[in-house]
Motif scaffolding. Structure first.
Motif, mmCIF file in Angstrom:
data_model
loop_
_atom_site.group_PDB
_atom_site.id
_atom_site.type_symbol
_atom_site.label_atom_id
_atom_site.label_comp_id
_atom_site.label_asym_id
_atom_site.label_seq_id
_atom_site.Cartn_x
_atom_site.Cartn_y
_atom_site.Cartn_z
ATOM 1 N N SER A 44 6.919 -7.018 3.532
ATOM 2 C CA SER A 44 6.968 -8.943 3.691
ATOM 3 C C SER A 44 6.156 -9.155 2.711
ATOM 4 C CB SER A 44 7.802 -9.243 4.705
ATOM 5 O OG SER A 44 6.933 -9.317 5.349
ATOM 6 N N ALA A 45 4.859 -8.124 3.649
ATOM 7 C CA ALA A 45 3.465 -8.623 3.007
ATOM 8 C C ALA A 45 2.821 -7.700 1.800
ATOM 9 C CB ALA A 45 2.244 -8.724 4.474
ATOM 10 N N VAL A 46 3.079 -6.722 1.910
ATOM 11 C CA VAL A 46 3.494 -5.867 1.073
ATOM 12 C C VAL A 46 4.161 -6.060 -0.610
ATOM 13 C CG1 VAL A 46 1.260 -4.589 2.540
ATOM 14 C CG2 VAL A 46 3.532 -3.548 2.024
ATOM 15 N N SER A 47 3.919 -4.776 -1.476
ATOM 16 C CA SER A 47 4.768 -4.357 -2.867
ATOM 17 C C SER A 47 5.586 -3.611 -2.167
ATOM 18 C CB SER A 47 4.230 -4.836 -4.186
ATOM 19 O OG SER A 47 3.233 -3.673 -4.451
ATOM 20 N N GLU A 48 4.805 -2.211 -1.378
ATOM 21 C CA GLU A 48 5.670 -1.243 -1.271
ATOM 22 C C GLU A 48 4.501 -0.706 0.127
ATOM 23 O OE1 GLU A 48 6.417 1.239 -4.293
ATOM 24 O OE2 GLU A 48 4.594 1.964 -4.692
ATOM 25 N N ALA A 49 4.799 0.014 0.838
ATOM 26 C CA ALA A 49 4.374 1.330 1.578
ATOM 27 C C ALA A 49 4.229 2.294 1.753
ATOM 28 C CB ALA A 49 4.248 0.618 2.809
ATOM 29 N N GLU A 50 3.685 3.257 1.938
ATOM 30 C CA GLU A 50 3.577 4.706 2.722
ATOM 31 C C GLU A 50 4.359 5.420 3.354
ATOM 32 O OE1 GLU A 50 1.489 9.098 1.672
ATOM 33 O OE2 GLU A 50 0.395 7.218 2.162
ATOM 34 N N PHE A 51 5.151 5.912 3.764
ATOM 35 C CA PHE A 51 5.880 6.897 4.692
ATOM 36 C C PHE A 51 4.821 6.681 6.173
ATOM 37 C CE2 PHE A 51 8.240 8.636 7.477
ATOM 38 C CZ PHE A 51 8.918 8.510 7.162
ATOM 39 N N ALA A 52 4.301 7.927 5.411
ATOM 40 C CA ALA A 52 3.102 7.819 6.905
ATOM 41 C C ALA A 52 2.940 6.717 7.471
ATOM 42 C CB ALA A 52 1.724 8.705 6.263
ATOM 43 N N VAL A 53 1.877 5.706 6.590
ATOM 44 C CA VAL A 53 1.165 4.694 6.861
ATOM 45 C C VAL A 53 2.428 3.653 8.211
ATOM 46 C CG1 VAL A 53 0.241 2.697 6.153
ATOM 47 C CG2 VAL A 53 -0.236 4.377 5.021
#
Length: 95
Positions: free
Chosen positions: A21-30
Motif C-alpha cells: 500500500s506504500a508503493v506503486s509496485e515492489a520486486e518479488f525478492a524485496v
C-alpha cells in the motif's frame, strides 16, 4: 459491524498488502526478504491474494535479471482499508 476480511487474516498477508500500500509496485525478492519468508510461501500468499483480485503481478527485468513485480490493486486497497477499520473498531475499547 463488518467482518474481518478472510483473505487478510493471515499475518503475512496483512503485512504484504500493508507493505504494497506504500508503493506503486515492489520486486518479488524485496518483498520476500522484508517478510522473511521463502519463495514458495510468498508465492502461495500471492496466489491467494491474486485470486481475490487484491494484487497483480507482471514479469520484468531488473539489473539484468528476470524478476516479478507485485502491485496492490484498487480492490486490494479498499479491502485493506475496510479490514483495518474493523480491526480498529475491535480494539477501540481496549485500555
Amino acid at each position: 459491524m463488518a467482518d474481518l476480511d478472510p483473505h487478510l487474516q493471515a499475518p503475512a498477508r496483512l503485512k504484504l498488502v500493508t507493505m504494497l500500500s506504500a508503493v506503486s509496485e515492489a520486486e518479488f525478492a524485496v518483498v520476500r526478504d522484508r517478510l522473511d519468508v521463502s519463495d514458495s510461501v510468498l508465492s502461495k500468499h500471492l496466489s491467494a491474494l491474486g485470486e481475490a483480485g487484491y494484487v497483480r503481478m507482471h514479469k520484468g527485468t531488473h539489473q539484468g535479471r528476470r524478476t516479478t513485480w507485485i502491485a496492490l490493486t484498487h480492490r486490494g486497497r479498499k479491502a485493506l482499508t475496510s479490514h483495518v477499520a474493523v480491526l480498529r473498531a475491535l480494539i477501540a475499547d481496549v485500555p
